[in-house]
Design a protein around this motif. Sequence first.
Motif, PDB file in Angstrom:
ATOM      1  N   SER A  26       0.998  -1.099   0.079  1.00 18.70           N
ATOM      2  CA  SER A  26       0.110   0.043  -0.227  1.00 18.70           C
ATOM      3  C   SER A  26       0.892   1.209   0.041  1.00 18.70           C
ATOM      4  N   PHE A  27       2.015   1.269   0.385  1.00 19.22           N
ATOM      5  CA  PHE A  27       3.044   2.176   0.580  1.00 19.22           C
ATOM      6  C   PHE A  27       3.988   2.195  -0.600  1.00 19.22           C
ATOM      7  N   ALA A  28       3.701   1.625  -1.495  1.00 17.65           N
ATOM      8  CA  ALA A  28       4.691   1.390  -2.892  1.00 17.65           C
ATOM      9  C   ALA A  28       4.350   2.594  -3.677  1.00 17.65           C
ATOM     10  N   GLN A  29       5.545   3.233  -4.206  1.00 16.75           N
ATOM     11  CA  GLN A  29       5.519   4.410  -4.851  1.00 16.75           C
ATOM     12  C   GLN A  29       4.931   3.995  -6.083  1.00 16.75           C
ATOM     13  N   GLN A  30       4.194   4.968  -6.983  1.00 13.09           N
ATOM     14  CA  GLN A  30       3.639   4.660  -8.097  1.00 13.09           C
ATOM     15  C   GLN A  30       4.811   5.082  -9.079  1.00 13.09           C
ATOM     16  N   ARG A  61      13.811   3.268 -24.516  1.00 14.87           N
ATOM     17  CA  ARG A  61      14.639   3.959 -24.014  1.00 14.87           C
ATOM     18  C   ARG A  61      14.326   4.718 -22.679  1.00 14.87           C
ATOM     19  N   LEU A  62      12.886   5.149 -22.448  1.00 16.47           N
ATOM     20  CA  LEU A  62      12.659   5.860 -21.260  1.00 16.47           C
ATOM     21  C   LEU A  62      11.838   4.666 -20.250  1.00 16.47           C
ATOM     22  N   GLU A  63      11.314   3.445 -20.750  1.00 15.65           N
ATOM     23  CA  GLU A  63      10.612   2.816 -19.764  1.00 15.65           C
ATOM     24  C   GLU A  63      11.498   2.287 -19.006  1.00 15.65           C
ATOM     25  N   GLN A  64      11.024   2.203 -17.692  1.00 17.20           N
ATOM     26  CA  GLN A  64      11.916   1.429 -16.596  1.00 17.20           C
ATOM     27  C   GLN A  64      11.054   0.582 -15.661  1.00 17.20           C
ATOM     28  N   GLU A  65      10.857  -0.704 -15.722  1.00 20.84           N
ATOM     29  CA  GLU A  65       9.762  -1.451 -14.815  1.00 20.84           C
ATOM     30  C   GLU A  65       9.668  -1.095 -13.280  1.00 20.84           C
ATOM     31  N   GLY A  66       8.600  -0.713 -13.062  1.00 19.87           N
ATOM     32  CA  GLY A  66       8.481  -0.202 -11.535  1.00 19.87           C
ATOM     33  C   GLY A  66       8.679   1.328 -11.141  1.00 19.87           C
ATOM     34  N   ALA A  67       9.351   2.041 -12.170  1.00 16.01           N
ATOM     35  CA  ALA A  67       9.721   3.226 -12.001  1.00 16.01           C
ATOM     36  C   ALA A  67       9.366   4.291 -13.101  1.00 16.01           C
ATOM     37  N   VAL A  68       9.279   3.924 -14.257  1.00 12.71           N
ATOM     38  CA  VAL A  68       8.824   4.703 -15.419  1.00 12.71           C
ATOM     39  C   VAL A  68       7.926   3.970 -16.194  1.00 12.71           C
ATOM     40  N   ALA A  69       6.625   4.524 -16.432  1.00 16.00           N
ATOM     41  CA  ALA A  69       5.611   3.844 -17.427  1.00 16.00           C
ATOM     42  C   ALA A  69       5.445   4.634 -18.523  1.00 16.00           C
ATOM     43  N   VAL A  70       5.675   4.200 -19.687  1.00 12.97           N
ATOM     44  CA  VAL A  70       5.333   4.952 -20.929  1.00 12.97           C
ATOM     45  C   VAL A  70       4.058   4.538 -21.445  1.00 12.97           C
TER      46      VAL A  70
END
Length: 136
Positions: A26-30, A61-70
């Motif tokens: 529940s506290f995981a960062q979106q 190049r931009l997407e990173q699983e769990g950190a950046v969603a494109v």
Amino acid sequence: MKRPHLKRWPLFLFLCIAILFFAPASFAQQPIKILIAPFKIHSQEDMSFLNSGIASMLTSRLEQEGAVAVVKADVAPGNEAAARAYAQKQQADYLLTGNLTIFGDSVSTDASFYDVNAGTVAVKFDEYGKNSGDVL
């Protein structure tokens, strides 16, 4: 002698374990959400096929699983204000939009990376190339 509070001990223990198990989720960062709008392509020939290539290249190049969603936008918003409003509606943190101008062998790429929440341009990219391979 009866001890009614001891009957509640298993329930209390179960609730503590459940809280410890589910609390981190529940506290995981979106992840940061980037919306890529189709680029406006100005050319004498139909170069609309470039949009899928540009979007795929930028996504990889931009997407990173769990950190950046494109997320790829389906339609190109009409102007800058409409693009920002569309990005806010899609709940995106950032918006990437741009223009490609192809004239003969010359190519000009102009792109803007907007911080939707702040309403500012985070990165501005302008590049000129002398042949069609310089598009990207």
